[in-house]
Design a protein around this motif. Structure first.
Motif, short mmCIF file in Angstrom:
data_model
loop_
_atom_site.label_atom_id
_atom_site.label_comp_id
_atom_site.label_asym_id
_atom_site.label_seq_id
_atom_site.Cartn_x
_atom_site.Cartn_y
_atom_site.Cartn_z
N TRP A 52 4.07 -0.46 -8.32
CA TRP A 52 4.99 0.05 -7.30
C TRP A 52 4.24 0.87 -6.25
O TRP A 52 4.40 0.66 -5.04
CB TRP A 52 6.08 0.90 -7.99
N LEU A 53 3.40 1.78 -6.72
CA LEU A 53 2.63 2.62 -5.79
C LEU A 53 1.65 1.79 -4.98
O LEU A 53 1.43 2.05 -3.79
CB LEU A 53 1.87 3.70 -6.58
N ASN A 54 1.07 0.80 -5.62
CA ASN A 54 0.13 -0.07 -4.92
C ASN A 54 0.84 -0.85 -3.81
O ASN A 54 0.30 -1.02 -2.72
CB ASN A 54 -0.51 -1.03 -5.94
N GLY A 55 2.07 -1.29 -4.12
CA GLY A 55 2.87 -1.97 -3.11
C GLY A 55 3.18 -1.05 -1.95
O GLY A 55 3.04 -1.42 -0.78
N LEU A 56 3.56 0.18 -2.27
CA LEU A 56 3.85 1.15 -1.21
C LEU A 56 2.60 1.44 -0.38
O LEU A 56 2.66 1.53 0.85
CB LEU A 56 4.36 2.46 -1.81
N ALA A 57 1.47 1.56 -1.07
CA ALA A 57 0.21 1.90 -0.37
C ALA A 57 -0.20 0.79 0.59
O ALA A 57 -0.80 1.08 1.63
CB ALA A 57 -0.89 2.15 -1.39
N SER A 58 0.14 -0.45 0.26
CA SER A 58 -0.27 -1.54 1.14
C SER A 58 0.51 -1.55 2.44
O SER A 58 0.15 -2.26 3.37
CB SER A 58 -0.15 -2.89 0.43
N THR A 59 1.60 -0.77 2.52
CA THR A 59 2.36 -0.72 3.76
C THR A 59 2.01 0.50 4.61
O THR A 59 2.60 0.71 5.66
CB THR A 59 3.88 -0.69 3.49
N LEU A 60 1.07 1.30 4.13
CA LEU A 60 0.66 2.46 4.92
C LEU A 60 -0.05 1.98 6.19
O LEU A 60 -0.65 0.90 6.20
CB LEU A 60 -0.30 3.34 4.11
N PRO A 61 0.03 2.75 7.27
CA PRO A 61 -0.60 2.29 8.52
C PRO A 61 -2.11 2.11 8.35
O PRO A 61 -2.73 2.83 7.57
CB PRO A 61 -0.28 3.41 9.51
N PRO A 62 -2.72 1.16 9.09
CA PRO A 62 -4.14 0.87 8.87
C PRO A 62 -5.09 1.94 9.42
O PRO A 62 -6.24 1.98 9.02
CB PRO A 62 -4.34 -0.46 9.60
N ARG A 67 -3.25 6.98 7.55
CA ARG A 67 -3.13 6.42 6.19
C ARG A 67 -3.31 7.52 5.15
O ARG A 67 -2.52 7.64 4.21
CB ARG A 67 -4.22 5.36 6.05
N LEU A 68 -4.34 8.33 5.38
CA LEU A 68 -4.66 9.41 4.44
C LEU A 68 -3.53 10.45 4.42
O LEU A 68 -3.10 10.90 3.35
CB LEU A 68 -5.99 10.05 4.84
N CYS A 69 -3.06 10.82 5.62
CA CYS A 69 -2.00 11.84 5.71
C CYS A 69 -0.73 11.36 5.01
O CYS A 69 -0.14 12.09 4.21
CB CYS A 69 -1.69 12.14 7.17
N LEU A 70 -0.31 10.14 5.35
CA LEU A 70 0.93 9.63 4.75
C LEU A 70 0.78 9.43 3.25
O LEU A 70 1.72 9.67 2.49
CB LEU A 70 1.31 8.31 5.42
N GLY A 71 -0.39 8.98 2.82
CA GLY A 71 -0.64 8.81 1.39
C GLY A 71 -0.54 10.13 0.66
O GLY A 71 0.11 10.21 -0.39
N ALA A 72 -1.16 11.16 1.23
CA ALA A 72 -1.11 12.49 0.61
C ALA A 72 0.32 13.01 0.56
O ALA A 72 0.75 13.60 -0.44
CB ALA A 72 -2.01 13.45 1.38
N LEU A 73 1.05 12.76 1.64
CA LEU A 73 2.45 13.19 1.70
C LEU A 73 3.29 12.50 0.62
O LEU A 73 4.11 13.14 -0.04
CB LEU A 73 3.01 12.85 3.10
N LEU A 74 3.04 11.22 0.45
CA LEU A 74 3.77 10.44 -0.57
C LEU A 74 3.46 10.97 -1.97
O LEU A 74 4.37 11.15 -2.80
CB LEU A 74 3.36 8.97 -0.45
N VAL A 75 2.20 11.27 -2.21
CA VAL A 75 1.79 11.78 -3.52
C VAL A 75 2.49 13.12 -3.79
O VAL A 75 3.07 13.33 -4.87
CB VAL A 75 0.26 11.95 -3.57
#
Lengths: 340, 172
Positions: A52-62, A67-75
Motif C-alpha cells: 500500500w505504501l509503495n503504491g502511494l509512494a509511486s504517485t509522489l511528484p518526481p 517528493r521528499l517533503c510529501l513523503g515525510a509528511l505522509l510518514v
C-alpha cells in the motif's frame, strides 16, 4: 501515421473473452495474500502495508525536493494517526452492552429488535476480526514504512537493471510493464484510499450525529466498501442500519442516514471524481454486482468488500501485461467509464 | 560500415561507456555533466541483421541512438510492401516519438546489418524533465536539430524531384 495518439489508460479489449484471464490473475493476486494471512498474520500485515505504501509512494511528484517533503509528511501523518487511534480502536467497535436492545418491546417490534441485535453482533464480530487482522502494530508500521522507503529509493536503479536485462524482442513489453504497473496501481491505490478516507470519515461523522450505536464500525464498513463502484456504498449504508438504536428510532435514523448518504456520495463526486475517475478501470455495474455477490457467497461480507477491488487490481495487471495498439485508443463509449 | 559486434547473439543490454556516446548528434548540446547523468540511464544493445528494434503501432517507450551498423525506418503501405522512409546512420537517433508523450511508433525500425544501439527509456526522460530539466531540454534541442536536418533534406529531395519532372514536362 499516428505518432501523437494518446495511449489509453485501459485497453478497450473484448470483455467477455477475458473473464477467465481476469479470474486467473485475481486468483494469482488473492491466493498468496490469503495463504500469508492464514499462515502468518503479522507477515500479511507487513506485506499489505508495504504494498500500500509503495503504491502511494509511486504517485509522489518526481521532483526530488517535493517528493521528499510529501513523503515525510505522509510518514508523519500515518504515525500520528496510528498513535491516535491505536488505544481507541478496540473501544470504538466493542460489542453493544447487553440489554441495550430495548427488552420491553413485544410482537413484531421485538422480532425486529432481536434481528437487529443479532445482525449488529455479527457485524461487530466481523469488524473486530478485521481490525485484528489488518491493524498493524507500531513496529509493523515502522518496518513497512522503512521497506516502502527503501523500495522507492531503489526503484530507478531496479527499473534500469530490469530493462537492461530484457531480451531485444521483449524490450517494448518490458518497458511498458515497468512503466504501467507502478503507475496504474499507484494511482488506483491513492485514489481509492482517498475515496475510502473521505466516505468513511463522513459516514462515521454522520452516523455519530444521528446517534447510531457504533459510528466507527459504520465508517469502517463504508471505507471498506468505497472501492466497490456504485454498489459498495449502498451496501455499507444498508449494513449501517443494524447500528440503529432500536426499532423505534429506526425510521428516523434511516431517513437521516439517507440524507447523510446523499451528502457523502455528493462530496465524493464533487471533490474526488473529477480528479480520480481515470484511475478506476471501467467495469459495468452489472459485472461489479455479479463479482461482489460471488464474493459474498464465497466469503460473506468480507468477500463482498474485496471482490470488486480484486477485479480492479486484476484488470490493472491485465492492462499492464498487454501492449495497447493504436486501435485500442479510439474513443470508447461514454458508458465505459462509470463513476460511483 | 563499422562492425563492433562482439556478441551479436547476446540479447540483454550492456552498460554504456562514456566514449560510446561522444559522437551522438542528439547529445551535442549536453554538457559533460549532463552526458554523465544521462549515461546512467543508457544501455547498449546489439541487434542482428533484419531484427526489428520496434514495430509500427507499438507504444513508443524507448529512444534509440545508433552507435554502429545501420537501421532502416519503414512504414506500412497499402501495397503490402513497406515504404522505406530513411536509413539511419551511426550517430543518429530514432524512435523520438518516445519523448513526445504517450504515443505510438509511426514506423517500424529494423537493423540492416548487425548494429549496436544505445537505448534511453522514456521513464529516464520523464525523470530528467522533473529533476534536471536543463538536461532534458538540451536533449530535446539536439533531437529537434536532427529532425530539422532530416526535414530539410527531405524537402531538398522533393524539390529536386519536382524540378526534374517540371523540366521533363511531366508537371507543368
Amino acid at each position: 501515421m499516428k505518432t501523437a495518439m494518446p495511449i489509453p489508460t485501459v485497453p478497450a479489449r473484448e470483455e467477455s473473452g477475458h473473464v477467465l484471464a481476469l479470474a486467473l490473475i485475481a486468483a494469482g493476486i488473492l491466493l498468496p495474500l490469503l495463504i500469508c494471512a492464514l499462515a502468518a498474520p503479522p507477515l500479511f500485515r507487513l506485506l499489505l502495508f508495504t504494498l500500500w505504501l509503495n503504491g502511494l509512494a509511486s504517485t509522489l511528484p518526481p521532483q526530488p525536493g517535493r517528493r521528499l517533503c510529501l513523503g515525510a509528511l505522509l510518514v508523519l501523518l500515518l504515525l500520528t494517526l496510528h498513535q491516535l487511534f491505536a488505544p481507541l480502536l478496540p473501544g470504538l467497535i466493542a460489542s453493544a452492552p447487553p440489554g441495550s436492545a430495548a427488552p420491553a418491546l413485544h410482537g413484531d417490534a421485538a422480532l425486529i429488535s432481536r434481528h437487529l441485535a443479532a445482525g449488529r453482533s455479527e457485524l461487530l464480530r466481523f469488524a473486530r476480526q478485521l481490525t485484528a487482522l489488518l491493524w498493524p502494530s507500531t513496529a509493523t508500521l515502522a518496518l513497512a514504512l522503512l521497506l516502502a522507503g527503501l523500495l522507492t529509493a531503489l526503484r530507478p536503479p531496479l527499473h534500469r537493471e530490469l530493462l537492461r536485462l530484457a531480451p531485444n524482442r521483449a524490450l517494448t513489453r518490458r518497458a511498458w510493464l515497468l512503466r504501467e504497473l507502478p503507475d496504474r496501481f499507484g494511482r488506483w491505490i491513492r485514489d481509492e484510499s482517498l475515496r475510502s478516507l473521505l466516505m468513511g470519515g463522513l459516514w462515521a461523522l454522520g452516523t455519530w450525529l444521528l446517534g447510531y450505536s457504533h459510528p466507527a464500525a459504520a465508517g469502517l464498513f463504508m471505507a471498506l466498501a468505497a472501492p466497490t463502484p456504485f454498489w459498495g456504498p449502498l451496501f455499507a449504508a444498508g449494513l449501517s442500519l443494524f447500528f440503529a438504536l432500536d426499532p423505534g428510532h429506526l425510521p428516523l435514523q434511516a431517513g437521516g442516514a439517507a440524507i447523510v448518504f446523499a451528502v457523502t456520495w455528493l462530496a465524493a463526486h464533487l471533490l474526488l471524481t473529477p480528479r480520480l475517475a481515470l484511475s478506476r478501470p471501467p467495469l459495468s455495474r452489472g459485472w461489479t454486482l455479479l463479482w461482489a455477490l460471488a464474493g459474498y457467497l464465497c466469503a460473506g461480507v468480507g468477500g463482498f468488500f474485496i471482490a470488486a477491488p480484486l477485479i480492479a487490481a486484476a484488470r490493472h495487471a491485465d492492462g499492464a501485461l498487454h501492449l495497447p495498439t493504436p486501435r485500442s485508443c479510439e474513443p470508447t463509449s461514454p458508458q465505459s467509464v462509470q463513476f460511483s | 560500415m563499422e562492425r563492433t559486434n562482439n556478441k551479436p547473439e547476446k540479447e540483454a543490454g550492456q552498460p554504456c561507456r562514456p566514449e560510446e556516446i561522444e559522437y551522438l548528434h542528439a547529445l551535442n548540446r549536453l554538457t559533460p555533466a549532463g552526458r554523465k547523468r544521462l549515461l546512467t540511464w543508457l544501455h547498449v544493445r546489439t541487434y542482428a541483421a533484419d531484427e526489428p528494434l520496434f514495430r509500427q503501432g507499438e507504444p513508443a517507450l524507448c529512444l534509440f541512438f545508433l552507435l554502429s551498423g545501420s537501421l532502416a525506418l519503414e512504414a506500412d503501405s497499402r501495397t503490402g510492401r513497406p515504404d522505406r522512409l530513411k536509413i539511419v546512420a551511426p550517430g543518429q537517433a530514432c524512435g523520438s516519438a518516445a519523448l513526445a508523450g504517450d504515443a505510438f511508433y509511426g514506423e517500424s525500425c529494423l537493423a540492416l546489418e548487425p548494429s549496436r544501439v544505445a537505448v534511453l527509456p522514456q521513464t529516464a526522460f520523464h525523470q530528467l524533465l522533473a529533476g534536471q530539466p536543463a538536461i532534458a531540454a538540451a536533449l530535446l534541442q539536439g533531437l529537434l536539430e536532427e529532425t530539422l536536418d532530416d526535414w530539410r533534406q527531405a524537402l531538398r529531395t522533393y524539390s529536386g524531384l519536382t524540378d526534374h519532372l517540371t523540366r521533363a514536362n511531366i508537371i507543368v
